[in-house]
Design a protein around this motif. Structure first.
Motif, short mmCIF file in Angstrom:
data_model
loop_
_atom_site.label_atom_id
_atom_site.label_comp_id
_atom_site.label_asym_id
_atom_site.label_seq_id
_atom_site.Cartn_x
_atom_site.Cartn_y
_atom_site.Cartn_z
N LYS A 121 0.82 -1.21 0.00
CA LYS A 121 0.00 0.00 0.00
C LYS A 121 0.85 1.26 0.00
O LYS A 121 0.39 2.31 -0.47
CB LYS A 121 -0.96 0.00 1.18
N ASN A 122 2.07 1.21 0.52
CA ASN A 122 2.95 2.38 0.44
C ASN A 122 3.25 2.75 -1.01
O ASN A 122 3.24 3.92 -1.38
CB ASN A 122 4.26 2.12 1.19
N VAL A 123 3.52 1.73 -1.81
CA VAL A 123 3.80 1.96 -3.23
C VAL A 123 2.56 2.50 -3.93
O VAL A 123 2.61 3.52 -4.64
CB VAL A 123 4.28 0.66 -3.91
N LEU A 124 1.44 1.83 -3.72
CA LEU A 124 0.18 2.22 -4.39
C LEU A 124 -0.26 3.62 -3.99
O LEU A 124 -0.59 4.45 -4.85
CB LEU A 124 -0.91 1.20 -4.05
N ASN A 125 -0.26 3.91 -2.69
CA ASN A 125 -0.80 5.18 -2.21
C ASN A 125 0.14 6.36 -2.43
O ASN A 125 -0.24 7.50 -2.17
CB ASN A 125 -1.15 5.07 -0.73
N SER A 126 1.34 6.07 -2.91
CA SER A 126 2.30 7.16 -3.17
C SER A 126 2.34 7.57 -4.63
O SER A 126 3.00 8.56 -4.98
CB SER A 126 3.70 6.73 -2.72
N ILE A 127 1.67 6.82 -5.50
CA ILE A 127 1.81 7.04 -6.94
C ILE A 127 1.58 8.49 -7.33
O ILE A 127 2.36 9.08 -8.09
CB ILE A 127 0.87 6.10 -7.73
N LYS A 128 0.53 9.11 -6.83
CA LYS A 128 0.18 10.47 -7.25
C LYS A 128 1.08 11.54 -6.63
O LYS A 128 0.98 12.72 -6.99
CB LYS A 128 -1.28 10.76 -6.91
N LEU A 129 1.95 11.16 -5.70
CA LEU A 129 2.76 12.14 -4.98
C LEU A 129 4.07 12.48 -5.68
O LEU A 129 4.68 13.50 -5.39
CB LEU A 129 3.06 11.63 -3.57
N TYR A 130 4.50 11.63 -6.60
CA TYR A 130 5.81 11.83 -7.22
C TYR A 130 5.78 12.91 -8.30
O TYR A 130 4.79 13.07 -9.02
CB TYR A 130 6.31 10.52 -7.82
N ASP A 131 6.90 13.61 -8.42
CA ASP A 131 7.04 14.58 -9.50
C ASP A 131 7.30 13.89 -10.83
O ASP A 131 6.96 14.44 -11.89
CB ASP A 131 8.21 15.54 -9.20
N LEU A 132 7.88 12.70 -10.78
CA LEU A 132 8.17 11.96 -12.00
C LEU A 132 8.25 10.47 -11.69
O LEU A 132 8.85 10.06 -10.70
CB LEU A 132 9.50 12.42 -12.60
N HIS A 133 7.61 9.66 -12.55
CA HIS A 133 7.78 8.22 -12.51
C HIS A 133 8.65 7.79 -13.69
O HIS A 133 8.56 8.37 -14.78
CB HIS A 133 6.42 7.50 -12.64
N LEU A 134 9.46 6.76 -13.46
CA LEU A 134 10.23 6.14 -14.52
C LEU A 134 9.82 4.68 -14.58
O LEU A 134 9.76 4.00 -13.56
CB LEU A 134 11.74 6.24 -14.23
N SER A 135 9.53 4.17 -15.78
CA SER A 135 9.12 2.78 -15.93
C SER A 135 9.85 2.15 -17.10
O SER A 135 10.08 2.80 -18.13
CB SER A 135 7.61 2.67 -16.16
N TYR A 136 10.19 0.87 -16.95
CA TYR A 136 10.84 0.12 -18.03
C TYR A 136 9.85 -0.21 -19.14
O TYR A 136 10.24 -0.55 -20.25
CB TYR A 136 11.43 -1.18 -17.46
N SER A 137 8.57 -0.15 -18.84
CA SER A 137 7.52 -0.63 -19.74
C SER A 137 6.73 0.52 -20.35
O SER A 137 6.19 1.35 -19.62
CB SER A 137 6.58 -1.56 -18.97
N LYS A 138 6.62 0.54 -21.66
CA LYS A 138 5.79 1.56 -22.31
C LYS A 138 4.32 1.38 -21.96
O LYS A 138 3.58 2.37 -21.88
CB LYS A 138 5.99 1.50 -23.83
N GLU A 139 3.90 0.13 -21.76
CA GLU A 139 2.51 -0.14 -21.40
C GLU A 139 2.21 0.40 -20.00
O GLU A 139 1.17 1.03 -19.77
CB GLU A 139 2.23 -1.64 -21.47
N ILE A 140 3.11 0.15 -19.06
CA ILE A 140 2.93 0.69 -17.71
C ILE A 140 3.00 2.21 -17.73
O ILE A 140 2.22 2.89 -17.05
CB ILE A 140 3.98 0.10 -16.75
N GLN A 141 3.91 2.74 -18.51
CA GLN A 141 4.01 4.20 -18.65
C GLN A 141 2.67 4.80 -19.09
O GLN A 141 2.16 5.76 -18.49
CB GLN A 141 5.10 4.55 -19.67
N LYS A 142 2.09 4.21 -20.12
CA LYS A 142 0.80 4.70 -20.63
C LYS A 142 -0.29 4.59 -19.57
O LYS A 142 -1.07 5.52 -19.37
CB LYS A 142 0.42 3.90 -21.87
#
Length: 337
Positions: A121-142
């Motif tokens: 839940k720490n990972v999930l509930n923090s998603i909107k708090l970051y200034d930038l996400h980096l992902s290896y996956s274009k699908e996850i990025q989208k």
């Protein structure tokens, strides 16, 4: 640029690859080993595991208190790897108390978890708090952009090191190097039940699959032994976890960089890195897997060695090394500070 990495300082982690590479480039960089601190506590004894699972441990609290103190040191970037140990409230605190941009990199899936170690839940509930996400996956990025309305950039996996494969007379056997799970065992049985011999390297395979004339099990291998083991087989099997579907994984780049023939699950993203039948092979389903494996085994030594060399040459000529990924990373960081 002053950077604080939150993650692991253990060898062979993506966190540590980037830490060393950024340090080599002259960045003022520190690492807070939140993940290592947690693992040292959790795996110390069974009592600690029970405390944590019963939610009676304060290990996360201690990690977050320490991070709040360390982070107040005028960093430009605070880069959190996955972030299972980091409270959303701590990220909010850092955004309020510092001028640093808070960045997340998740080598798994940020909101779909196959098991306990993949997220919380720490990972999930923090998603909107970051200034930038980096992902290896274009699908996850989208999906992150569309589902959570956050900024996300694509940062593919890579390889740390490479070596020409000089093993011409290879074993006409398939190989999988990695620890077991039920899905991996099921896919490997599809091969061995159809007469394709497989050698498995990893911990606890015996709990998932029985040895027979087509299956041999060996202990885990690491570092130079990992490389030399991989190079002596006809092909290295790649199996995606659910979060890798439609994308790629670390093995996408590791095995070609060792001059190995990779037998990979098909994905459009993966085919953009290596050409099918020339530099590697892809399978779409179990029948295709069996057919491709038999084809690779039946290649002449000359044909197989040519594909291995093609894979190696493509790797070193295409900026797939982690040290090449740094150039992409720098551009992303410069955009937000």
């Amino acid at each position: 640029m002053k950077i604080l990495i939150i993650g692991s300082k253990k060898n062979n982690t993506t966190d540590y690859f980037y830490y060393n590479l950024l340090k080599e480039k002259g960045y003022n960089i520190k690492i807070f080993e939140s993940h290592d601190i947690f693992n040292e506590f959790y795996y110390r004894n069974i009592f600690n595991k029970i405390l944590f699972r019963l939610k009676l441990s304060n290990i996360y609290y201690k990690i977050n208190v320490a991070l709040k103190k360390i982070a107040l040191n005028d960093y430009d970037i605070i880069w959190i790897f996955k972030g299972m140990e980091i409270y959303p409230s701590t990220i909010s605190y850092l955004k309020n108390k510092t001028t640093a941009k808070i960045v997340n990199y998740n080598g798994d899936h940020p909101y779909i978890y196959e098991s306990r170690g993949f997220g919380n839940k720490n990972v999930l509930n923090s998603i909107k708090l970051y200034d930038l996400h980096l992902s290896y996956s274009k699908e996850i990025q989208k999906n992150l952009i569309n589902k959570f309305n956050v900024q996300c950039k694509w940062l593919p996996f890579g390889y740390e090191w490479s070596k020409v494969n000089q093993v011409y007379h290879d074993k006409k056997i398939g190989c999988f190097i990695g620890n077991p799970d039920n899905n991996r065992a099921q896919i490997i049985r599809q091969l061995t039940n159809n007469g394709i011999m497989m050698h498995l390297y990893g911990n606890n395979w015996i709990k998932h699959i029985k040895e027979n004339k087509f299956i041999k099990i060996f202990p885990a291998v690491h570092n130079e032994e990992y490389l030399s083991t991989a190079q002596k087989y006809r092909f290295q099997l790649n199996i995606f976890r659910n979060q890798n579907k439609d994308s790629h994984n670390m093995r996408t780049f590791e095995m070609p960089a060792f001059g190995c023939i990779s037998l990979n699950p098909y994905s459009k993203e993966q085919t953009s890195f290596f050409e099918e039948n020339i530099e590697c092979f892809y399978y779409n389903d179990n029948n295709d897997l069996i057919s491709k494996a038999k084809h690779i085994i039946n290649l002449s030594e000359e044909e197989a060695y040519k594909i291995k060399q093609n894979a190696y040459n493509k790797s070193i000529s295409s900026n797939y090394k982690y040290s090449d990924r740094i150039n992409i990373l720098e551009s992303y960081f410069n955009e937000i500070i």
